[in-house]
Motif scaffolding. Sequence first.
Motif, PDB file in Angstrom:
ATOM      1  N   HIS A 104      42.743  30.867  26.629  1.00  0.00           N
ATOM      2  CA  HIS A 104      41.692  30.881  27.481  1.00  0.00           C
ATOM      3  C   HIS A 104      42.316  31.295  28.955  1.00  0.00           C
ATOM      4  O   HIS A 104      42.676  30.702  30.013  1.00  0.00           O
ATOM      5  CB  HIS A 104      40.712  29.927  27.596  1.00  0.00           C
ATOM      6  N   VAL A 105      42.419  32.382  29.146  1.00  0.00           N
ATOM      7  CA  VAL A 105      42.823  32.562  30.600  1.00  0.00           C
ATOM      8  C   VAL A 105      42.214  32.590  31.950  1.00  0.00           C
ATOM      9  O   VAL A 105      40.498  32.903  32.021  1.00  0.00           O
ATOM     10  CB  VAL A 105      43.385  34.026  30.406  1.00  0.00           C
ATOM     11  N   HIS A 106      42.060  32.410  32.955  1.00  0.00           N
ATOM     12  CA  HIS A 106      41.708  32.262  33.741  1.00  0.00           C
ATOM     13  C   HIS A 106      42.290  31.966  35.629  1.00  0.00           C
ATOM     14  O   HIS A 106      43.037  31.108  35.677  1.00  0.00           O
ATOM     15  CB  HIS A 106      40.802  30.685  34.453  1.00  0.00           C
ATOM     16  N   GLY A 107      41.805  32.346  36.740  1.00  0.00           N
ATOM     17  CA  GLY A 107      42.441  32.432  37.712  1.00  0.00           C
ATOM     18  C   GLY A 107      41.767  32.452  39.617  1.00  0.00           C
ATOM     19  O   GLY A 107      40.659  33.486  38.661  1.00  0.00           O
ATOM     20  N   VAL A 108      42.344  32.353  40.206  1.00  0.00           N
ATOM     21  CA  VAL A 108      42.035  33.258  41.133  1.00  0.00           C
ATOM     22  C   VAL A 108      42.474  34.533  42.112  1.00  0.00           C
ATOM     23  O   VAL A 108      43.960  33.869  42.176  1.00  0.00           O
ATOM     24  CB  VAL A 108      41.052  31.974  42.368  1.00  0.00           C
ATOM     25  N   ALA A 109      41.687  35.386  42.204  1.00  0.00           N
ATOM     26  CA  ALA A 109      42.806  36.283  42.956  1.00  0.00           C
ATOM     27  C   ALA A 109      41.780  36.810  44.089  1.00  0.00           C
ATOM     28  O   ALA A 109      40.378  37.322  44.405  1.00  0.00           O
ATOM     29  CB  ALA A 109      42.232  37.828  41.447  1.00  0.00           C
ATOM     30  N   ARG A 110      42.336  37.194  45.527  1.00  0.00           N
ATOM     31  CA  ARG A 110      42.631  38.056  46.361  1.00  0.00           C
ATOM     32  C   ARG A 110      42.737  39.124  47.277  1.00  0.00           C
ATOM     33  O   ARG A 110      42.135  39.883  47.374  1.00  0.00           O
ATOM     34  CB  ARG A 110      42.872  36.906  48.070  1.00  0.00           C
ATOM     35  N   THR A 111      43.735  39.341  46.307  1.00  0.00           N
ATOM     36  CA  THR A 111      44.456  40.830  46.213  1.00  0.00           C
ATOM     37  C   THR A 111      43.963  41.687  44.861  1.00  0.00           C
ATOM     38  O   THR A 111      44.223  40.868  43.664  1.00  0.00           O
ATOM     39  CB  THR A 111      45.438  40.883  46.402  1.00  0.00           C
ATOM     40  N   GLY A 112      44.394  43.126  44.995  1.00  0.00           N
ATOM     41  CA  GLY A 112      44.413  43.868  44.017  1.00  0.00           C
ATOM     42  C   GLY A 112      45.690  42.871  42.994  1.00  0.00           C
ATOM     43  O   GLY A 112      45.721  43.417  41.419  1.00  0.00           O
ATOM     44  N   GLU A 113      46.679  43.170  43.577  1.00  0.00           N
ATOM     45  CA  GLU A 113      47.272  42.841  42.370  1.00  0.00           C
ATOM     46  C   GLU A 113      47.546  41.331  42.112  1.00  0.00           C
ATOM     47  O   GLU A 113      48.177  41.159  40.486  1.00  0.00           O
ATOM     48  CB  GLU A 113      49.109  42.651  43.716  1.00  0.00           C
ATOM     49  N   GLU A 114      47.185  40.238  42.233  1.00  0.00           N
ATOM     50  CA  GLU A 114      46.900  39.380  41.876  1.00  0.00           C
ATOM     51  C   GLU A 114      45.730  39.657  40.845  1.00  0.00           C
ATOM     52  O   GLU A 114      45.835  38.541  39.099  1.00  0.00           O
ATOM     53  CB  GLU A 114      46.468  38.678  43.020  1.00  0.00           C
ATOM     54  N   LEU A 115      44.824  40.308  41.012  1.00  0.00           N
ATOM     55  CA  LEU A 115      43.664  40.533  40.352  1.00  0.00           C
ATOM     56  C   LEU A 115      44.820  40.999  38.552  1.00  0.00           C
ATOM     57  O   LEU A 115      44.434  40.642  37.449  1.00  0.00           O
ATOM     58  CB  LEU A 115      42.833  41.199  40.469  1.00  0.00           C
ATOM     59  N   ASP A 116      45.720  41.937  39.392  1.00  0.00           N
ATOM     60  CA  ASP A 116      45.976  42.744  37.501  1.00  0.00           C
ATOM     61  C   ASP A 116      47.048  42.024  36.887  1.00  0.00           C
ATOM     62  O   ASP A 116      46.861  41.708  35.700  1.00  0.00           O
ATOM     63  CB  ASP A 116      47.046  44.274  38.354  1.00  0.00           C
ATOM     64  N   GLY A 117      47.529  41.111  37.886  1.00  0.00           N
ATOM     65  CA  GLY A 117      48.486  40.244  36.820  1.00  0.00           C
ATOM     66  C   GLY A 117      47.074  38.851  35.956  1.00  0.00           C
ATOM     67  O   GLY A 117      47.891  38.960  35.052  1.00  0.00           O
ATOM     68  N   ILE A 118      46.518  38.527  36.464  1.00  0.00           N
ATOM     69  CA  ILE A 118      45.368  38.165  35.659  1.00  0.00           C
ATOM     70  C   ILE A 118      45.330  38.831  34.800  1.00  0.00           C
ATOM     71  O   ILE A 118      44.786  37.909  33.667  1.00  0.00           O
ATOM     72  CB  ILE A 118      44.541  37.277  36.464  1.00  0.00           C
ATOM     73  N   ALA A 119      44.603  39.842  34.728  1.00  0.00           N
ATOM     74  CA  ALA A 119      44.441  40.895  33.574  1.00  0.00           C
ATOM     75  C   ALA A 119      45.012  40.808  32.638  1.00  0.00           C
ATOM     76  O   ALA A 119      45.063  40.395  31.253  1.00  0.00           O
ATOM     77  CB  ALA A 119      43.425  42.088  34.530  1.00  0.00           C
ATOM     78  N   GLU A 120      46.296  40.949  32.706  1.00  0.00           N
ATOM     79  CA  GLU A 120      47.939  41.386  31.976  1.00  0.00           C
ATOM     80  C   GLU A 120      47.693  40.257  31.436  1.00  0.00           C
ATOM     81  O   GLU A 120      47.843  39.769  30.161  1.00  0.00           O
ATOM     82  CB  GLU A 120      48.808  41.376  33.154  1.00  0.00           C
ATOM     83  N   ARG A 121      47.896  38.775  31.946  1.00  0.00           N
ATOM     84  CA  ARG A 121      47.843  37.520  30.623  1.00  0.00           C
ATOM     85  C   ARG A 121      47.060  37.160  30.072  1.00  0.00           C
ATOM     86  O   ARG A 121      47.160  36.840  29.036  1.00  0.00           O
ATOM     87  CB  ARG A 121      47.877  36.158  31.847  1.00  0.00           C
TER      88      ARG A 121
END
Length: 281
Positions: free
Chosen positions: A122-139
């Motif tokens: 159950h993946v969850h996280g906080v993103a402020r940039t597109g790069e961080e968003l892509d990292g969460i999405a990949e996981r």
Amino acid sequence: MPHPYHRLTVGFLTQHGKETVVAAALEAELGCTVARVQGFDTDQLGTFTRDVDRAGTQWEAARTKALTAIELSGLPIGLGSEGSFDRHPLLGFVSHNRELIMLVDRDRDIEIVGIADGPSPHVHGVARTGEELDGIAERAGFPTHWLVVRPNALDDPRFWKGVRDRDELRLAFDWARELSDDGAVAVESDLRAHANPRRMERIAEAARDLAQRAAVLCPVCGCPGFGRVETVRGLPCAVCWLPTAMARAHVHGCPRCEHREVHDIPGRTTADPQYCDACNP
């Protein structure tokens, strides 16, 4: 002799695509037909996005759905499915998914339950940039597994769920960032069955467990669902022969009549001394 449910129609209250995997298991094992029942928003009983808290236990929610399926369809047998996610009891850092499917037979006044559980990301996280968003999405296994996006944090009541492709993810991210106090965007797995293939696999396992349980008939009254109802502990220690907490037998019983049978666990006659409170206090 055919199974008592052979050629009967079983009503299944669901709105998230579970009927396909549940029908595959029950129809193959029991010879029944599983029909989807509509007319009730199951999100009223609780949501994974936490905007509606589940009232009662997982068992009670599944029972409510099965009884509602019977009421809406007029059929004598109803199915209800309910899932839960929590911390794994042994691996605390891993999410644990339990799926429960309950069959309620109104004519026989019985309940039969199938269960499957195990680790489930159950993946969850906080993103402020597109790069961080892509990292969460990949996981999270996106886009096969859909996402939920919120401004600020995971407890923000505003959300965009069912995010299923890259274009929608970018739109949801920009929407949440505009609403965020500091540009933070919370992203998590969408845990609804049709949005989460890992969970759907576990639901299929629970359906097979239910089908196998319902397939066994009571040797006395012929009621479906004869199976394990209790575990007998007290397996003797291999050194001192005192009883341990290890299981030595399973009690099988009927959901309708009083019939019970005790079955020793095959190949298990003594317990290793490491499990003995006397030998290894």
